[in-house]
Design a protein around this motif. Structure first.
Motif, mmCIF file in Angstrom:
data_model
loop_
_atom_site.group_PDB
_atom_site.id
_atom_site.type_symbol
_atom_site.label_atom_id
_atom_site.label_comp_id
_atom_site.label_asym_id
_atom_site.label_seq_id
_atom_site.Cartn_x
_atom_site.Cartn_y
_atom_site.Cartn_z
ATOM 1 N N GLN A 200 12.156 8.032 -9.033
ATOM 2 C CA GLN A 200 13.415 8.965 -8.691
ATOM 3 C C GLN A 200 13.315 9.114 -7.096
ATOM 4 O OE1 GLN A 200 12.758 11.876 -11.578
ATOM 5 N NE2 GLN A 200 14.872 11.303 -12.611
ATOM 6 N N ILE A 201 12.184 9.663 -6.660
ATOM 7 C CA ILE A 201 11.914 10.224 -5.290
ATOM 8 C C ILE A 201 12.418 9.012 -4.388
ATOM 9 C CG2 ILE A 201 10.313 10.791 -3.563
ATOM 10 C CD1 ILE A 201 9.022 12.504 -5.786
ATOM 11 N N ALA A 202 11.949 7.768 -4.705
ATOM 12 C CA ALA A 202 12.082 6.533 -3.912
ATOM 13 C C ALA A 202 13.502 6.272 -3.859
ATOM 14 C CB ALA A 202 11.284 5.477 -4.420
ATOM 15 N N GLU A 203 14.127 6.295 -4.819
ATOM 16 C CA GLU A 203 15.788 6.196 -5.040
ATOM 17 C C GLU A 203 16.395 6.959 -4.266
ATOM 18 O OE1 GLU A 203 16.879 5.939 -9.180
ATOM 19 O OE2 GLU A 203 17.027 3.730 -8.930
ATOM 20 N N VAL A 204 16.018 8.331 -4.236
ATOM 21 C CA VAL A 204 16.891 9.340 -3.291
ATOM 22 C C VAL A 204 16.636 9.293 -1.929
ATOM 23 C CG1 VAL A 204 16.618 11.950 -2.832
ATOM 24 C CG2 VAL A 204 16.815 10.997 -5.282
ATOM 25 N N LEU A 205 15.184 9.101 -1.827
ATOM 26 C CA LEU A 205 15.057 8.862 -0.170
ATOM 27 C C LEU A 205 15.285 7.526 0.369
ATOM 28 C CD1 LEU A 205 11.749 10.861 -0.172
ATOM 29 C CD2 LEU A 205 13.983 11.589 0.398
ATOM 30 N N GLY A 206 15.727 6.540 -0.444
ATOM 31 C CA GLY A 206 16.187 5.104 0.101
ATOM 32 C C GLY A 206 14.871 4.278 0.475
ATOM 33 N N SER A 207 13.819 4.528 -0.214
ATOM 34 C CA SER A 207 12.439 3.718 0.138
ATOM 35 C C SER A 207 12.037 3.011 -0.954
ATOM 36 C CB SER A 207 11.519 4.798 0.661
ATOM 37 O OG SER A 207 11.745 5.487 1.445
ATOM 38 N N PRO A 208 11.308 1.610 -0.733
ATOM 39 C CA PRO A 208 10.796 0.967 -1.805
ATOM 40 C C PRO A 208 9.656 2.144 -2.374
ATOM 41 C CG PRO A 208 10.273 0.367 0.366
ATOM 42 C CD PRO A 208 11.075 1.286 0.708
ATOM 43 N N SER B 91 6.890 0.988 -2.969
ATOM 44 C CA SER B 91 5.422 0.541 -2.324
ATOM 45 C C SER B 91 5.272 1.743 -1.044
ATOM 46 C CB SER B 91 5.420 -0.827 -2.008
ATOM 47 O OG SER B 91 6.696 -0.972 -1.075
ATOM 48 N N TYR B 92 6.205 1.957 -0.485
ATOM 49 C CA TYR B 92 6.375 2.943 0.664
ATOM 50 C C TYR B 92 4.991 3.996 0.402
ATOM 51 C CZ TYR B 92 7.285 6.382 4.408
ATOM 52 O OH TYR B 92 7.411 7.049 5.413
ATOM 53 N N PHE B 93 5.286 4.633 -0.723
ATOM 54 C CA PHE B 93 4.482 6.071 -1.071
ATOM 55 C C PHE B 93 2.948 5.636 -1.330
ATOM 56 C CE2 PHE B 93 8.752 6.491 -1.857
ATOM 57 C CZ PHE B 93 9.058 7.554 -1.094
ATOM 58 N N LEU B 94 2.784 4.409 -1.994
ATOM 59 C CA LEU B 94 1.481 3.953 -2.343
ATOM 60 C C LEU B 94 0.358 3.528 -1.353
ATOM 61 C CD1 LEU B 94 2.809 1.831 -5.372
ATOM 62 C CD2 LEU B 94 2.123 4.275 -5.500
ATOM 63 N N PRO B 95 -0.916 3.959 -1.550
ATOM 64 C CA PRO B 95 -1.916 3.489 -0.404
ATOM 65 C C PRO B 95 -1.962 1.857 -0.320
ATOM 66 C CG PRO B 95 -3.059 4.633 -2.521
ATOM 67 C CD PRO B 95 -1.333 4.673 -2.771
ATOM 68 N N GLN C 16 13.024 20.349 1.275
ATOM 69 C CA GLN C 16 12.309 20.705 0.017
ATOM 70 C C GLN C 16 13.437 20.751 -1.028
ATOM 71 O OE1 GLN C 16 8.842 22.936 0.830
ATOM 72 N NE2 GLN C 16 7.749 21.299 1.039
ATOM 73 N N GLU C 17 14.159 22.024 -0.766
ATOM 74 C CA GLU C 17 15.246 22.516 -1.535
ATOM 75 C C GLU C 17 16.337 21.344 -1.980
ATOM 76 O OE1 GLU C 17 18.019 26.340 -2.081
ATOM 77 O OE2 GLU C 17 17.319 25.923 -0.200
ATOM 78 N N LYS C 18 16.678 20.623 -0.972
ATOM 79 C CA LYS C 18 17.731 19.594 -1.061
ATOM 80 C C LYS C 18 17.250 18.490 -2.197
ATOM 81 C CE LYS C 18 21.373 21.215 0.938
ATOM 82 N NZ LYS C 18 22.520 21.761 0.079
ATOM 83 N N LEU C 19 15.859 18.233 -1.876
ATOM 84 C CA LEU C 19 15.495 17.022 -2.471
ATOM 85 C C LEU C 19 15.142 17.478 -3.785
ATOM 86 C CD1 LEU C 19 14.079 14.173 -2.825
ATOM 87 C CD2 LEU C 19 11.874 15.171 -1.785
ATOM 88 N N ILE D 243 -5.740 10.173 -3.366
ATOM 89 C CA ILE D 243 -4.421 9.321 -3.733
ATOM 90 C C ILE D 243 -3.202 9.937 -3.890
ATOM 91 C CG2 ILE D 243 -3.392 7.719 -5.476
ATOM 92 C CD1 ILE D 243 -6.211 6.291 -5.803
ATOM 93 N N ASP D 244 -3.247 11.229 -4.797
ATOM 94 C CA ASP D 244 -2.232 12.342 -4.628
ATOM 95 C C ASP D 244 -1.708 12.672 -3.397
ATOM 96 O OD1 ASP D 244 -2.245 11.847 -7.547
ATOM 97 O OD2 ASP D 244 -3.638 13.340 -7.983
ATOM 98 N N ALA D 245 -2.768 13.164 -2.807
ATOM 99 C CA ALA D 245 -2.633 13.606 -1.335
ATOM 100 C C ALA D 245 -1.815 12.709 -0.311
ATOM 101 C CB ALA D 245 -3.862 14.253 -0.540
ATOM 102 N N HIS D 246 -2.260 11.397 -0.429
ATOM 103 C CA HIS D 246 -1.590 10.295 0.217
ATOM 104 C C HIS D 246 -0.061 10.201 -0.138
ATOM 105 C CE1 HIS D 246 -1.131 6.484 2.177
ATOM 106 N NE2 HIS D 246 -0.418 6.099 1.233
ATOM 107 N N ILE D 247 0.125 10.079 -1.371
ATOM 108 C CA ILE D 247 1.523 10.092 -1.996
ATOM 109 C C ILE D 247 2.180 11.127 -1.601
ATOM 110 C CG2 ILE D 247 2.936 9.941 -4.236
ATOM 111 C CD1 ILE D 247 0.622 8.350 -5.208
ATOM 112 N N GLY D 248 1.691 12.558 -1.570
ATOM 113 C CA GLY D 248 2.426 13.766 -1.055
ATOM 114 C C GLY D 248 2.794 13.527 0.346
ATOM 115 N N ARG D 249 1.809 12.991 1.136
ATOM 116 C CA ARG D 249 1.873 13.033 2.642
ATOM 117 C C ARG D 249 3.160 11.949 2.737
ATOM 118 N NH1 ARG D 249 -3.664 13.141 2.872
ATOM 119 N NH2 ARG D 249 -3.643 10.806 3.220
ATOM 120 N N GLN D 250 3.309 10.843 2.174
ATOM 121 C CA GLN D 250 4.149 9.985 2.319
ATOM 122 C C GLN D 250 5.822 10.438 1.784
ATOM 123 O OE1 GLN D 250 2.478 7.898 4.239
ATOM 124 N NE2 GLN D 250 3.674 6.252 3.544
ATOM 125 N N VAL D 251 5.738 11.203 0.828
ATOM 126 C CA VAL D 251 6.810 11.936 0.386
ATOM 127 C C VAL D 251 7.329 12.887 1.381
ATOM 128 C CG1 VAL D 251 7.812 13.437 -1.211
ATOM 129 C CG2 VAL D 251 6.425 11.757 -2.289
#
Length: 142
Positions: A63-71, A73-77, A32-35, A13-21
Motif C-alpha cells: 500500500q505504501i509503495a502504491e501511495v508513494l508511486g514507487s516499486p 523493490s525500492y524499499f527492500l535492501p 506523516q499525517e497525510k501518508l 532490515i526494518d530500519a532500512h525499510i523505514g528509512r526508505q519509506v
C-alpha cells in the motif's frame, strides 16, 4: 526476577525499510499525517514504521509503495549475497540514507537535480568537498 529490560533496537532490515519509506515520503512532499490518512493509520504509526520500531507487513508495504508511486523493490535492501554481514560500504550507505531522508537532504537533492549544467554541478561538488576538508582540518587543529 524484576530485571530491567534493555529497549530492543530495531532489526536492521526494518530500519532500512523505514528509512526508505521516510525518504520516499519526503521526496513526494507528504507529511506523516497525510501518508497515514491515505493508509488509514495514525501519523504515530508512520513514525514507528519509519524508525523501524514497528515492522511493516507485506500488504502494508505494498500500500505504501502504491501511495508513494514507487516499486516495492525500492524499499527492500539490496541482497548482494554478502551473507548478511554489514561492511563499511553498507554502514556508509545507511549514513547517507539517513542524511538524504532529512528535510535538508531532500531539499539539497531536489535543488541539485534542477541544475541543468553538469559543469556547475561538478563545481558545487568541489566547493562542498573543499568546505568539508577545511572544516575537518580546522577541527583537527583545535
Amino acid at each position: 526476577m524484576n530485571e530491567k529490560r534493555k529497549p530492543k533496537s530495531p532489526d536492521e532490515i526494518d530500519a532500512h525499510i523505514g528509512r526508505q519509506v521516510r525518504m520516499r515520503r519526503k521526496m513526494a512532499g507528504l507529511s506523516q499525517e497525510k501518508l497515514g490518512e491515505q493508509l488509514g493509520v495514525t501519523f504515530q504509526q508512520i513514525q514507528k514504521y519509519e524508525k523501524g520500531a514497528n515492522r511493516i507487513a507485506a500488504s502494508r508495504l505494498f500500500q505504501i509503495a502504491e501511495v508513494l508511486g514507487s516499486p516495492l523493490s525500492y524499499f527492500l535492501p539490496d541482497n548482494s549475497g554478502n551473507g548478511g554481514e554489514e561492511g563499511f560500504a553498507e554502514r556508509q550507505t545507511a549514513f547517507v540514507m539517513d542524511f538524504v531522508s532529512t528535510a535538508e537532504g531532500v531539499e539539497l537533492n531536489r535543488s541539485f537535480t534542477h541544475i541543468k549544467s553538469s559543469k556547475v554541478r561538478r563545481r558545487l561538488i568541489e566547493l562542498v568537498s573543499e568546505i568539508a576538508r577545511d572544516q575537518n582540518n580546522d577541527a583537527s587543529q583545535e
